[in-house]
Design a protein around this motif. Structure first.
Motif, PDB file in Angstrom:
ATOM      1  N   ASN A  87      42.062  31.255  41.284  1.00  0.00           N
ATOM      2  CA  ASN A  87      41.167  31.091  42.435  1.00  0.00           C
ATOM      3  C   ASN A  87      41.665  31.866  43.654  1.00  0.00           C
ATOM      4  OD1 ASN A  87      39.351  29.477  41.069  1.00  0.00           O
ATOM      5  ND2 ASN A  87      40.230  27.555  41.792  1.00  0.00           N
ATOM      6  N   GLU A  90      40.837  35.502  43.175  1.00  0.00           N
ATOM      7  CA  GLU A  90      39.406  35.738  43.385  1.00  0.00           C
ATOM      8  C   GLU A  90      39.058  35.736  44.877  1.00  0.00           C
ATOM      9  OE1 GLU A  90      37.146  32.915  41.104  1.00  0.00           O
ATOM     10  OE2 GLU A  90      37.747  33.804  39.198  1.00  0.00           O
ATOM     11  N   GLN A  91      39.621  34.798  45.607  1.00  0.00           N
ATOM     12  CA  GLN A  91      39.355  34.743  47.054  1.00  0.00           C
ATOM     13  C   GLN A  91      39.915  35.972  47.759  1.00  0.00           C
ATOM     14  OE1 GLN A  91      40.919  30.961  48.324  1.00  0.00           O
ATOM     15  NE2 GLN A  91      39.135  29.824  47.591  1.00  0.00           N
ATOM     16  N   LEU A 140      46.735  33.013  51.929  1.00  0.00           N
ATOM     17  CA  LEU A 140      46.039  32.485  50.754  1.00  0.00           C
ATOM     18  C   LEU A 140      46.956  32.463  49.537  1.00  0.00           C
ATOM     19  CD1 LEU A 140      43.221  31.628  49.611  1.00  0.00           C
ATOM     20  CD2 LEU A 140      42.867  34.036  49.112  1.00  0.00           C
TER      21      LEU A 140
END
Length: 183
Positions: A87, A90-91, A140
């Motif tokens: 995730n 992907e972000q 992130l």
């Protein structure tokens, strides 16, 4: 003429018939005890041994079942750790894609107004935007690494609990058998 007959003394006297091998000896030990009498204590001991065996088997099986549950939970935590990483990637890709779109729009707008996008304020804005997105991606990825590590730690704890549950089952089984042996 006097006949000779055995005298009865209170116990069963047995005179073998001609050609017979003699009296059958009574049981003196085992389940029937002495004199062929049934010994319930022997049966109770055998029953206790069987019960101790079943109890020990149940303890081992219980420990193995708990281990399997903890192992499944550990696998779930490992999967969760991988999902967190995917995730985050992907972000990060979405942020990069959005940056490229924004820079393309800004360049097109500046060029339409006749502003040189390769120098001055437009270049400074682009560099600042790139730097900001780079920092966002680092945050992130760092957050994902921390969350992933937390899930892996939970997986390790769960696996350790499973191993402990299995050992506990064997310990309880040994304790059950040991208690029987001491009786």
């Amino acid at each position: 003429m006097d006949s000779v007959q055995p005298a009865f003394t209170g116990t069963a006297a047995h005179v073998p018939a001609a050609g017979a091998q003699g009296p059958i000896a009574p049981a003196t030990s085992g389940l029937f005890g002495s004199g062929g009498q049934f010994q319930s204590a022997s049966i109770m001991k055998a029953g206790s041994a069987v019960a101790a065996g079943f109890g020990a088997y149940g303890q081992v099986q219980s420990g193995q079942q708990m281990k399997a549950q903890f192992d499944m939970q550990a696998g779930s935590y490992e999967t969760q750790a991988e999902i967190i990483k995917v995730n985050a990637k992907e972000q990060a890709n979405m942020l990069r894609k959005q940056l490229l779109q924004d820079l393309g729009s800004a360049n097109a707008s500046a060029a339409a107004r006749g502003i040189d996008t390769g120098s001055g304020s437009p270049l400074q804005i682009q560099q600042e935007s790139i730097g900001n997105v780079g920092m966002d991606i680092q945050k992130l990825e760092s957050g994902a690494a921390i969350s992933s590590a937390g899930s892996r730690t939970s997986a390790a704890r769960s696996a350790a609990s499973g191993a402990s549950a299995a050992q506990g089952g064997y310990y309880k089984a040994a304790q059950s058998i040991g208690s029987y042996a001491l009786k």
